[in-house]
Design a protein around this motif. Structure first.
Motif, PDB file in Angstrom:
ATOM      1  N   LEU A   1      33.903  33.319  39.595  1.00 46.73           N
ATOM      2  CA  LEU A   1      35.902  33.701  39.472  1.00 46.73           C
ATOM      3  C   LEU A   1      35.718  34.353  40.890  1.00 46.73           C
ATOM      4  O   LEU A   1      36.826  35.022  41.354  1.00 46.73           O
TER       5      LEU A   1
ATOM      6  N   SER B   1      40.966  32.510  30.444  1.00 49.83           N
ATOM      7  CA  SER B   1      41.592  33.283  31.494  1.00 49.83           C
ATOM      8  C   SER B   1      41.073  34.591  31.304  1.00 49.83           C
ATOM      9  O   SER B   1      40.465  34.808  29.908  1.00 49.83           O
TER      10      SER B   1
ATOM     11  N   GLU C   1      32.171  28.991  36.407  1.00 50.77           N
ATOM     12  CA  GLU C   1      32.746  28.805  37.103  1.00 50.77           C
ATOM     13  C   GLU C   1      32.595  30.437  37.461  1.00 50.77           C
ATOM     14  O   GLU C   1      32.433  31.685  37.867  1.00 50.77           O
TER      15      GLU C   1
END
Length: 311
Positions: A216, A189, A214
């Motif tokens: 974000l 995270s 990913e």
């Protein structure tokens, strides 16, 4: 032709040293910024000339000011400077306000605006809230230069300098794209400080054994191509120790990264858009990865360097 005297060491190298030594930019948060001329009368004594990017300044009369005075003779339509944490590229011409002597014509390399603040506070004042493509004419008193800066320019305490500044490139201070939804389990995270500096929370789980990427934040800027050099801020964290292994935020300066760079996340920049933030987990043993543990990278894409730009 640009005249490059010894004072360029101050305008370029000293500012780079300040950027490299800074723990972090002094004001990373972007704010609403309204640009208004401080005093258009600066044009009564200073005249700008030259093609944009190769400015010159000449004096019609001696100039003495108590505080930085500026006006924009051309207003650009590009990105606005709203924070001194933003990297800025500009060309500048400086003349002694008392004598009219040309002191400097130069184009310093990419660096955050904050790196000029301790030695050339007046330059920061003259550029804040301006947009890419703007030409600024300004007068700056010696009191808004450091003692060393004034000495290197040959300006005494009771003198001022006249400058023309062409702002040729403005970068983001941090990724400003739209947050994206990601649902892959077991991924780290990311939490952000107000200025955009990331913190990484590594889960209590095994690291991926294959490269994991990913998006974000999805930026709406230009797309990074195979031949482009991206200007980025990044943080790397060791999955096993949870410790930061490398961080441009801590080093105080962004870096230029080409797709062929040795940095393990570099290939993932191709296809990313300016303003995006990427989370890249590089498995242990992968090319460019360090040590025997996976590395987590959070990468902010701030812009694309022009071919002539340098770190």
């Amino acid at each position: 032709m640009l005249r490059i005297p010894a004072v360029i060491a101050v305008l370029g190298l000293s500012a780079l040293t300040l950027a490299a030594c800074a723990s972090s930019p002094s004001s990373a948060a972007s704010t609403s910024c309204e640009r208004t001329d401080s005093d258009a009368s600066v044009l009564d004594f200073a005249q700008a000339s030259g093609d944009f990017g190769k400015p010159a300044v000449t004096l019609k009369a001696p100039v003495y000011v108590d505080s930085t005075t500026y006006t924009d003779t051309e207003v650009g339509t590009g990105r606005q400077i709203t924070s001194d944490a933003q990297d800025v590229v500009f060309s500048i011409a400086i003349a002694n306000g008392a004598t009219g002597q040309s002191l400097v014509q130069a184009a310093p390399p990419v660096q955050p605006l904050s790196s000029w603040n301790s030695s050339y506070q007046g330059l920061v004042t003259a550029m804040m809230c301006a947009t890419e493509g703007t030409r600024v004419v300004a007068a700056i008193p010696a009191s808004e230069l450091s003692a060393a800066g004034a000495q290197d320019l040959g300006v005494t305490d009771d003198q001022s300098i006249a400058v023309t500044i062409d702002i040729t490139k403005v970068y983001l201070a941090a990724a400003d794209g739209t947050p994206q939804y990601n649902d892959r389990r077991g991924m780290p995270s990311v939490v952000l400080a107000p200025g955009g500096r990331p913190g990484v929370i590594v889960p209590d789980a095994a690291a991926p054994t294959e490269l994991a990427v990913e998006v974000l934040k999805k930026g709406d800027g230009e797309t990074i191509g195979q031949g482009d050099t991206a200007r980025v801020q990044y943080t790397g964290v060791n999955w096993s120790t949870r410790k930061v292994t490398d961080s441009t935020w801590e080093n105080g300066a962004s870096v230029a990264v080409a797709p062929g760079s040795k940095l393990a996340f570099a290939p993932q920049l191709v296809g990313a858009t300016v303003g995006s933030q990427l989370l890249v987990v590089v498995p242990a043993g992968a090319s460019g990865a360090g040590g025997d543990a996976a590395t987590v990278y959070v990468v902010d894409v701030l812009g694309i360097d022009d071919p002539a730009a340098t770190n």
